[in-house]
Design a protein around this motif. Structure first.
Motif, PDB file in Angstrom:
ATOM      1  N   ILE A   1       0.823  -1.221   0.000  1.00  0.00           N
ATOM      2  CA  ILE A   1       0.000   0.000   0.000  1.00  0.00           C
ATOM      3  C   ILE A   1       0.853   1.265   0.000  1.00  0.00           C
ATOM      4  N   LYS A   2       1.934   1.255   0.782  1.00  0.00           N
ATOM      5  CA  LYS A   2       2.710   2.504   0.880  1.00  0.00           C
ATOM      6  C   LYS A   2       3.451   2.851  -0.405  1.00  0.00           C
ATOM      7  N   LYS A   3       3.500   1.919  -1.330  1.00  0.00           N
ATOM      8  CA  LYS A   3       4.091   2.220  -2.640  1.00  0.00           C
ATOM      9  C   LYS A   3       3.174   3.090  -3.489  1.00  0.00           C
ATOM     10  N   HIS A   4       1.922   3.274  -3.014  1.00  0.00           N
ATOM     11  CA  HIS A   4       0.925   4.012  -3.815  1.00  0.00           C
ATOM     12  C   HIS A   4       0.336   5.164  -3.003  1.00  0.00           C
ATOM     13  N   PRO A   5       1.164   6.194  -2.750  1.00  0.00           N
ATOM     14  CA  PRO A   5       0.731   7.268  -1.841  1.00  0.00           C
ATOM     15  C   PRO A   5      -0.442   8.096  -2.359  1.00  0.00           C
TER      16      PRO A   5
ATOM     17  N   LEU B   1      -9.462   0.839   4.451  1.00  0.00           N
ATOM     18  CA  LEU B   1      -9.091  -0.392   5.150  1.00  0.00           C
ATOM     19  C   LEU B   1     -10.318  -0.914   5.880  1.00  0.00           C
ATOM     20  N   HIS B   2     -10.869  -1.990   5.331  1.00  0.00           N
ATOM     21  CA  HIS B   2     -12.149  -2.504   5.823  1.00  0.00           C
ATOM     22  C   HIS B   2     -11.964  -3.356   7.069  1.00  0.00           C
ATOM     23  N   SER B   3     -12.923  -3.246   7.992  1.00  0.00           N
ATOM     24  CA  SER B   3     -12.906  -4.011   9.241  1.00  0.00           C
ATOM     25  C   SER B   3     -11.538  -3.881   9.925  1.00  0.00           C
TER      26      SER B   3
ATOM     27  N   GLU C   1       0.092   0.722  17.235  1.00  0.00           N
ATOM     28  CA  GLU C   1       1.349   0.969  16.531  1.00  0.00           C
ATOM     29  C   GLU C   1       1.135   0.905  15.012  1.00  0.00           C
ATOM     30  N   LEU C   2       0.466  -0.154  14.561  1.00  0.00           N
ATOM     31  CA  LEU C   2       0.209  -0.290  13.124  1.00  0.00           C
ATOM     32  C   LEU C   2      -0.726   0.796  12.615  1.00  0.00           C
ATOM     33  N   THR C   3      -1.679   1.172  13.448  1.00  0.00           N
ATOM     34  CA  THR C   3      -2.612   2.226  13.052  1.00  0.00           C
ATOM     35  C   THR C   3      -1.839   3.514  12.799  1.00  0.00           C
ATOM     36  N   LYS C   4      -0.897   3.819  13.689  1.00  0.00           N
ATOM     37  CA  LYS C   4      -0.091   5.035  13.515  1.00  0.00           C
ATOM     38  C   LYS C   4       0.710   4.980  12.218  1.00  0.00           C
ATOM     39  N   GLU C   5       1.228   3.785  11.919  1.00  0.00           N
ATOM     40  CA  GLU C   5       2.015   3.638  10.698  1.00  0.00           C
ATOM     41  C   GLU C   5       1.132   3.867   9.463  1.00  0.00           C
ATOM     42  N   TYR C   6      -0.023   3.213   9.441  1.00  0.00           N
ATOM     43  CA  TYR C   6      -0.940   3.380   8.302  1.00  0.00           C
ATOM     44  C   TYR C   6      -1.420   4.834   8.180  1.00  0.00           C
ATOM     45  N   LEU C   7      -1.531   5.508   9.300  1.00  0.00           N
ATOM     46  CA  LEU C   7      -2.013   6.898   9.278  1.00  0.00           C
ATOM     47  C   LEU C   7      -1.057   7.842   8.546  1.00  0.00           C
ATOM     48  N   THR C   8       0.198   7.420   8.382  1.00  0.00           N
ATOM     49  CA  THR C   8       1.146   8.280   7.670  1.00  0.00           C
ATOM     50  C   THR C   8       0.805   8.366   6.184  1.00  0.00           C
ATOM     51  N   HIS C   9      -0.008   7.442   5.699  1.00  0.00           N
ATOM     52  CA  HIS C   9      -0.491   7.489   4.308  1.00  0.00           C
ATOM     53  C   HIS C   9      -1.688   8.443   4.271  1.00  0.00           C
TER      54      HIS C   9
ATOM     55  N   LEU D   1      -9.817   5.222  18.475  1.00  0.00           N
ATOM     56  CA  LEU D   1      -9.734   6.546  19.088  1.00  0.00           C
ATOM     57  C   LEU D   1      -8.493   7.342  18.699  1.00  0.00           C
ATOM     58  N   ILE D   2      -7.490   6.686  18.124  1.00  0.00           N
ATOM     59  CA  ILE D   2      -6.321   7.476  17.701  1.00  0.00           C
ATOM     60  C   ILE D   2      -6.437   7.933  16.239  1.00  0.00           C
ATOM     61  N   ILE D   3      -7.469   7.466  15.551  1.00  0.00           N
ATOM     62  CA  ILE D   3      -7.670   7.881  14.147  1.00  0.00           C
ATOM     63  C   ILE D   3      -8.511   9.161  14.122  1.00  0.00           C
ATOM     64  N   PRO D   4      -8.086  10.166  13.332  1.00  0.00           N
ATOM     65  CA  PRO D   4      -8.922  11.365  13.222  1.00  0.00           C
ATOM     66  C   PRO D   4     -10.330  10.989  12.745  1.00  0.00           C
ATOM     67  N   LYS D   5     -11.331  11.607  13.348  1.00  0.00           N
ATOM     68  CA  LYS D   5     -12.738  11.303  13.027  1.00  0.00           C
ATOM     69  C   LYS D   5     -13.040  11.404  11.533  1.00  0.00           C
ATOM     70  N   GLU D   6     -12.340  12.306  10.858  1.00  0.00           N
ATOM     71  CA  GLU D   6     -12.620  12.570   9.445  1.00  0.00           C
ATOM     72  C   GLU D   6     -12.161  11.439   8.542  1.00  0.00           C
ATOM     73  N   ARG D   7     -11.464  10.463   9.103  1.00  0.00           N
ATOM     74  CA  ARG D   7     -10.950   9.370   8.265  1.00  0.00           C
ATOM     75  C   ARG D   7     -11.583   8.029   8.619  1.00  0.00           C
ATOM     76  N   ILE D   8     -12.793   8.089   9.171  1.00  0.00           N
ATOM     77  CA  ILE D   8     -13.467   6.860   9.601  1.00  0.00           C
ATOM     78  C   ILE D   8     -14.801   6.682   8.892  1.00  0.00           C
ATOM     79  N   LEU D   9     -15.079   5.435   8.514  1.00  0.00           N
ATOM     80  CA  LEU D   9     -16.377   5.068   7.940  1.00  0.00           C
ATOM     81  C   LEU D   9     -16.920   3.874   8.732  1.00  0.00           C
ATOM     82  N   SER D  10     -18.236   3.631   8.576  1.00  0.00           N
ATOM     83  CA  SER D  10     -18.826   2.493   9.291  1.00  0.00           C
ATOM     84  C   SER D  10     -19.386   1.480   8.298  1.00  0.00           C
TER      85      SER D  10
END
Ligand SMILES: [Zn+2]
Length: 255
Positions: free
Chosen positions: A140-144, A150-152, A158-166, A190-199
Motif C-alpha cells: 500500500i505505501k508504494k501508492h501514496p 481499510l475494511h474491518s 502501533e500499526l494504526t499510527k504507521e498506516y495513518l502516515t499514508h 480513538l487514535i484515528i482522526p474522526k474525518e478518516r473513519i467510515l462504518s
C-alpha cells in the motif's frame, strides 16, 4: 427524524441470504440510504453490477478477494473490462493469511494487479487484510496517491499510527467495535482522526451487539454508528452526519 445510514461493506450475494434476498434488500432499503455491495470474484462482480440496475441504492464494488486469487488470477483483464461508470470502487482486494498461506505470492501479485486497474479507472480501493497487515502495508505505501479504505480495521495502535502516515487511507469499523472483548480495536479507533473513519456491517457476518452471533443485515450499521457516537462523545445525529460527510469525501461525491 429519520437517520441517514450508509453501510460501506455488505455482501448481499452471500449464500446465507439466498431465498430471503429480495426481502432483505427491501427491508434494508427502508432504513439505509446507500450500501456498498461487495463482490469477491469475477462472477459476483458481474452480479453486483446487474443488481445495481434494479436497486440503485446498492452500489457495486468489484474485485477478486485474496482467498479467491488462486481461482480467478487469470481473469484480471476481464475485471478491467467489466468495470462500468456505476462501479464505486475496486474491492475487496488485499491479502488473507488467515484462511490460507498457500498462495501468498499469488495473492500479492493479484493485489498489485488490481491496484493498477483501480488507478486506470480512477477508483478508490477497499482493502481486506487478515493476519497480513505488515505485508499489505509494504504494498500500500508504494501508492501514496491512491485512496484506500481499510475494511474491518483490526490493527493495534502501533500499526494504526504507521498506516495513518499514508494521507489517502480511511478506516472502516464493523460491529466488532461493540464487542466486549474488543478493547484493542476501540483504542485504535480513538487514535484515528474522526474525518478518516467510515462504518460498515460486513454482513452477513459480525452482527453488532445486541445481535452478536446472529445473521447481520445492512440496517444494523445503526449500532456501529451509535457506538462511534458514544466513543467520540457526540450525539448519534452528529455521528451519522460526520460519517455521511466522510463517505462523500472518500468516494469523491460519486453516488
Ligand atoms: Zn467483506
Amino acid at each position: 427524524m429519520k437517520r441517514t445510514l450508509i453501510d460501506t461493506h455488505a455482501h448481499m450475494l452471500n449464500a446465507s441470504y439466498k431465498e430471503e434476498l429480495t426481502n432483505r434488500i427491501e427491508q434494508a432499503q427502508k432504513e439505509v440510504k446507500l450500501l456498498l455491495n461487495i463482490s469477491w470474484d469475477i462472477k459476483t462482480s458481474y452480479e453486483v453490477i446487474s443488481l445495481n440496475k434494479k436497486y440503485p441504492f446498492m452500489k457495486p464494488v468489484v474485485g477478486i478477494h485474496p482467498s479467491h486469487a488462486h481461482e480467478d488470477f487469470d481473469k484480471i483483464n476481464e475485471l478491467d473490462s467489466l468495470i462500468t461508470k456505476d462501479v464505486l470502487a475496486v474491492g475487496e482486494i488485499g491479502l488473507d493469511y488467515y484462511h490460507s498461506v498457500e498462495h501468498v505470492e499469488l495473492q500479492k501479485k493479484v493485489f498489485e494487479q488490481q491496484i493498477q486497474i483501480a488507478q486506470k479507472h480512477n477508483l478508490p480501493i477497499i482493502v481486506h487484510t487478515r493476519n497480513s497487515l505488515e505485508d499489505a502495508w509494504v504494498i500500500i505505501k508504494k501508492h501514496p496517491e491512491q485512496k484506500f479504505l481499510l475494511h474491518s480495521w483490526s490493527g493495534n495502535e502501533e500499526l494504526t499510527k504507521e498506516y495513518l502516515t499514508h494521507k489517502n487511507i480511511y478506516f472502516s469499523f464493523t460491529g466488532v467495535l461493540t464487542f466486549k472483548n474488543a478493547e484493542e480495536t476501540r483504542k485504535a479507533f480513538l487514535i484515528i482522526p474522526k474525518e478518516r473513519i467510515l462504518s460498515e456491517t460486513d454482513c452477513p457476518w459480525l452482527a453488532p451487539v445486541p445481535h452478536r452471533g446472529k445473521e447481520n443485515i445492512p440496517q444494523y450499521v445503526s449500532y456501529v454508528n451509535e457506538k462511534m457516537a458514544e466513543l467520540w462523545n457526540i450525539s448519534i445525529a452528529e455521528a451519522d452526519k460526520l460519517l455521511e460527510n466522510n463517505f462523500t469525501t472518500f468516494f469523491n461525491e460519486k453516488k
